[in-house]
Design a protein around this motif. Structure first.
Motif, PDB file in Angstrom:
ATOM      1  N   VAL A 301       0.843  -1.203   0.000  1.00 61.00           N
ATOM      2  CA  VAL A 301       0.000   0.000   0.000  1.00 61.00           C
ATOM      3  C   VAL A 301       0.874   1.247   0.000  1.00 61.00           C
ATOM      4  N   VAL A 302       1.861   1.263   0.878  1.00 62.65           N
ATOM      5  CA  VAL A 302       2.729   2.436   0.992  1.00 62.65           C
ATOM      6  C   VAL A 302       3.505   2.662  -0.309  1.00 62.65           C
ATOM      7  N   ASP A 303       4.036   1.590  -0.899  1.00 62.79           N
ATOM      8  CA  ASP A 303       4.777   1.725  -2.150  1.00 62.79           C
ATOM      9  C   ASP A 303       3.873   2.207  -3.280  1.00 62.79           C
ATOM     10  N   THR A 306       3.258   5.919  -2.714  1.00 66.80           N
ATOM     11  CA  THR A 306       4.499   6.669  -2.901  1.00 66.80           C
ATOM     12  C   THR A 306       4.878   6.761  -4.381  1.00 66.80           C
ATOM     13  N   GLN A 307       4.830   5.642  -5.084  1.00 64.72           N
ATOM     14  CA  GLN A 307       5.196   5.654  -6.502  1.00 64.72           C
ATOM     15  C   GLN A 307       4.237   6.510  -7.317  1.00 64.72           C
ATOM     16  N   LEU A 308       2.956   6.400  -6.994  1.00 56.36           N
ATOM     17  CA  LEU A 308       1.954   7.197  -7.697  1.00 56.36           C
ATOM     18  C   LEU A 308       2.168   8.677  -7.419  1.00 56.36           C
ATOM     19  N   GLY A 309       2.422   8.996  -6.144  1.00 54.48           N
ATOM     20  CA  GLY A 309       2.652  10.389  -5.786  1.00 54.48           C
ATOM     21  C   GLY A 309       3.893  10.965  -6.431  1.00 54.48           C
ATOM     22  N   ALA A 359      -4.188   9.719  -8.135  1.00 55.88           N
ATOM     23  CA  ALA A 359      -3.080  10.548  -8.613  1.00 55.88           C
ATOM     24  C   ALA A 359      -3.504  12.003  -8.727  1.00 55.88           C
ATOM     25  N   GLY A 360      -4.754  12.239  -9.121  1.00 59.02           N
ATOM     26  CA  GLY A 360      -5.257  13.612  -9.197  1.00 59.02           C
ATOM     27  C   GLY A 360      -5.284  14.281  -7.842  1.00 59.02           C
ATOM     28  N   VAL A 361      -5.733  13.552  -6.822  1.00 56.30           N
ATOM     29  CA  VAL A 361      -5.755  14.105  -5.459  1.00 56.30           C
ATOM     30  C   VAL A 361      -4.326  14.369  -4.978  1.00 56.30           C
ATOM     31  N   LEU A 362      -3.422  13.413  -5.198  1.00 56.09           N
ATOM     32  CA  LEU A 362      -2.037  13.583  -4.768  1.00 56.09           C
ATOM     33  C   LEU A 362      -1.378  14.760  -5.495  1.00 56.09           C
ATOM     34  N   ALA A 363      -1.687  14.928  -6.782  1.00 54.37           N
ATOM     35  CA  ALA A 363      -1.140  16.060  -7.537  1.00 54.37           C
ATOM     36  C   ALA A 363      -1.679  17.376  -6.994  1.00 54.37           C
ATOM     37  N   ASP A 414      -5.774  23.134  -8.303  1.00 58.76           N
ATOM     38  CA  ASP A 414      -6.533  22.383  -9.302  1.00 58.76           C
ATOM     39  C   ASP A 414      -5.878  22.481 -10.682  1.00 58.76           C
ATOM     40  N   ILE A 415      -5.496  23.702 -11.057  1.00 54.25           N
ATOM     41  CA  ILE A 415      -4.926  23.922 -12.386  1.00 54.25           C
ATOM     42  C   ILE A 415      -3.598  23.192 -12.527  1.00 54.25           C
ATOM     43  N   LEU A 416      -2.710  23.405 -11.563  1.00 55.52           N
ATOM     44  CA  LEU A 416      -1.385  22.777 -11.642  1.00 55.52           C
ATOM     45  C   LEU A 416      -1.507  21.261 -11.503  1.00 55.52           C
ATOM     46  N   GLY A 417      -2.342  20.793 -10.577  1.00 57.62           N
ATOM     47  CA  GLY A 417      -2.507  19.356 -10.371  1.00 57.62           C
ATOM     48  C   GLY A 417      -3.031  18.651 -11.606  1.00 57.62           C
ATOM     49  N   THR A 418      -4.003  19.249 -12.276  1.00 59.14           N
ATOM     50  CA  THR A 418      -4.585  18.618 -13.466  1.00 59.14           C
ATOM     51  C   THR A 418      -3.602  18.638 -14.630  1.00 59.14           C
ATOM     52  N   ARG A 419      -2.857  19.736 -14.781  1.00 63.56           N
ATOM     53  CA  ARG A 419      -1.863  19.772 -15.856  1.00 63.56           C
ATOM     54  C   ARG A 419      -0.815  18.682 -15.666  1.00 63.56           C
ATOM     55  N   VAL A 420      -0.351  18.528 -14.434  1.00 67.27           N
ATOM     56  CA  VAL A 420       0.671  17.522 -14.147  1.00 67.27           C
ATOM     57  C   VAL A 420       0.097  16.119 -14.306  1.00 67.27           C
ATOM     58  N   LEU A 421      -1.150  15.919 -13.897  1.00 65.06           N
ATOM     59  CA  LEU A 421      -1.795  14.622 -14.050  1.00 65.06           C
ATOM     60  C   LEU A 421      -1.821  14.209 -15.516  1.00 65.06           C
ATOM     61  N   ALA A 422      -2.194  15.147 -16.384  1.00 63.94           N
ATOM     62  CA  ALA A 422      -2.234  14.854 -17.818  1.00 63.94           C
ATOM     63  C   ALA A 422      -0.831  14.584 -18.359  1.00 63.94           C
ATOM     64  N   THR A 423       0.143  15.353 -17.899  1.00 63.50           N
ATOM     65  CA  THR A 423       1.521  15.174 -18.367  1.00 63.50           C
ATOM     66  C   THR A 423       2.071  13.811 -17.948  1.00 63.50           C
ATOM     67  N   ALA A 424       1.642  13.324 -16.776  1.00 69.81           N
ATOM     68  CA  ALA A 424       2.130  12.044 -16.260  1.00 69.81           C
ATOM     69  C   ALA A 424       1.544  10.848 -16.999  1.00 69.81           C
ATOM     70  N   GLY A 425       0.560  11.075 -17.867  1.00 68.14           N
ATOM     71  CA  GLY A 425       0.007   9.987 -18.662  1.00 68.14           C
ATOM     72  C   GLY A 425      -1.210   9.323 -18.057  1.00 68.14           C
ATOM     73  N   TYR A 426      -1.806   9.962 -17.042  1.00 70.08           N
ATOM     74  CA  TYR A 426      -3.052   9.445 -16.475  1.00 70.08           C
ATOM     75  C   TYR A 426      -4.239  10.195 -17.078  1.00 70.08           C
ATOM     76  N   ALA A 427      -5.413   9.607 -16.965  1.00 70.13           N
ATOM     77  CA  ALA A 427      -6.619  10.268 -17.463  1.00 70.13           C
ATOM     78  C   ALA A 427      -6.721  11.651 -16.832  1.00 70.13           C
TER      79      ALA A 427
END
Length: 491
Positions: A301-303, A306-309, A359-363, A414-427
């Motif tokens: 769970v922790v890994d 952590t990896q997702l974050g 990942a969106g929440v963590l971003a 929200d803006i920065l988190g969503t941009r990074v989420l998209a850049t990371a290759g997630y929906a």
């Protein structure tokens, strides 16, 4: 009988969420009843024991997502998107919250053009009050016109109405986060008023949102310059405050000299730690929280968290020592400390429906750290005064959680988190989908996460529009398969 009742209750809730939110539900209890709760999910076969517990409609929906996940990981993005589109409805058309900027007066409506011309005539006649009135009318009538708030703020500054000028530019920056003219005016105005931390944050946000913009390095340099000025200013204040507290304690007789001195030194050292290194300060706070909170120790769970974050946080543009912790708590909540220390409750992991949502929440939370929102809120709320002249780190750590982010801070994250989420290759709609689930839950018992993240319904609409406007990919990796396996371990 109780197990059967529980199963059907969860199933009914799942179906209702599917109907009303267009997102797939998380089946906590059904997953918990799996005969073998430990999975490393890589395929439908691995997840069969979990999926067999679910109602047919929910199982079919999840199976479609998982099929898309498998194709996406194999490099077949087009095939994956075809599966995702089957179960992800189009966004509903709503009133626009993102404005197309207008730079030329000729593009204005007749009424707005009349306001602009009236303002220019008033300025020619040295009638600043008349110009301010006309420009305010224009800003209200046509907020897309970039020159109006810039000129209005300049006039308000000349009239010594600094707070009003800053408010005008903050609202304009919220509507136009990609406008160099608006953001530079905001940064310069804040710096003129010695609001160095706010100036640093505004400049850093633009630099991070516009990495390829030719002026991004200039904004990054301004962010660093003003944060350093802020730090020096706060250090001086903390020293003078410590001396004042020492003198007051001695003169009033409330404390003997060494007690007042120790208290003053402790307060000054805390402020120095905060300003010297956000990472070190966050690490000190995180150590306090690790002592206070029940943490999940399961390495899988922790890994996973952590990896997702790290996947999203390392795209944020600040060299923090990011750390992620999972708290054993059924409440759906998460929070960020300065320096990239993120805590997420197990209840939120169970409440999210996919890797993309989590990942969106963590971003989003990492964005709060990257943009120094915790430090900003701390000084905005004058938190030191709440502890008189003693600031035990443990009490400070507890008080920090009571701070509320402003509407502008939330939108920045929200803006920065969503941009990074998209850049990371997630929906790219991962954060949006999580917020939509929260909105659907508010009618019965609003989740804890909403108390510190208000206006979620409006934010859902804003995120939808931002995703479409920027062409972010909604049909990238969802990660339902791996997320279900981790949920099984937490249930």
């Amino acid at each position: 009988m109780k197990q059967i009742q529980r199963f059907f209750l969860v199933s009914l809730t799942a179906l209702l969420l599917t109907v009303f939110t267009g997102t797939w539900p998380t089946i906590f209890k059904a997953v918990a009843r799996s005969s073998n709760p430990v999975y490393v999910a890589q395929s439908l076969n691995d997840l069969a024991p979990i999926l067999q517990q679910l109602p047919t409609s929910v199982r079919d929906r999840l199976t479609t997502f998982i099929s898309g996940d498998e194709l996406y990981r194999q490099g077949d993005a087009e095939g994956a998107a075809a599966f995702y589109r089957q179960v992800k409805p189009d966004f509903e058309v709503s009133d626009t919250q993102i404005l197309e900027p207008i730079y030329e007066a000729e593009a204005l409506s007749p009424e707005s053009l009349a306001d602009w011309q009236q303002a220019q005539l008033a300025l020619d006649d040295d009638d600043e009050a008349g110009a301010i009135e006309a420009l305010q009318s224009l800003v209200d009538r046509e907020p897309a016109f970039i020159p109006a708030p810039v000129q209005l703020a300049e006039l308000l500054m000349e009239e010594d109405e600094e707070d009003e000028a800053i408010a005008v530019l903050e609202e304009a920056a919220t509507l136009h986060p990609y406008s160099t003219e608006i953001i530079m005016a905001q940064v310069e105005t804040l710096a003129d008023e010695k609001e160095y931390l706010e100036a640093s944050i505004a400049a850093r946000e633009f630099a991070l949102l516009n990495l390829d913009h030719p002026q991004a390095p200039e904004f990054q340099a301004l962010a660093d310059e003003y944060f350093e000025k802020f730090s020096k200013r706060r250090r001086r204040r903390s020293i003078f405050g410590a001396i004042g507290n020492l003198a007051a304690g001695i003169l009033t007789g409330d404390r003997v000299p060494w007690e007042s001195w120790n208290s003053a030194v402790e307060t000054a050292e805390l402020v120095e730690l905060m300003l010297a290194s956000e990472s070190e300060f966050g690490a000190s706070l995180a150590a306090e929280y690790r002592e206070q909170l029940p943490l999940v120790e399961d390495p899988d769970v922790v890994d996973y968290v952590t990896q997702l974050g790290l996947e999203v946080a390392q795209l944020m543009g600040r060299d923090f020592d990011y750390e992620f912790y999972v708290v054993q708590d059924s409440v759906m909540n998460a929070f960020a400390l300065p320096g990239g220390k993120i805590f997420v409750n197990s209840g939120l992991i169970l409440g999210a429906n996919s890797q993309a949502e989590l990942a969106g929440v963590l971003a989003h939370e990492a964005a709060h750290s990257v943009l120094s929102h915790g430090i900003q809120s701390f000084f905005r709320d004058d938190m030191l005064s709440q502890f008189a002249d003693e600031v035990p780190l443990g009490e400070f750590a507890t008080g920090l959680l009571s701070l509320q982010y402003s509407r502008n801070q939330e939108r920045q994250a929200d803006i920065l988190g969503t941009r990074v989420l998209a850049t990371a290759g997630y929906a790219a709609d991962g954060l949006r989908n999580f917020m939509a689930t929260l909105v659907a839950m508010t009618e019965s018992a609003p989740p804890e996460y909403l108390s510190s993240h208000p206006n979620s319904e409006s934010r859902v609409a804003y995120l939808e529009e931002m995703i479409q406007r920027n062409g972010y990919n909604r049909y990238a990796l969802e990660g339902v398969d791996k997320h279900l396996a981790i949920q099984a371990k937490l249930s």
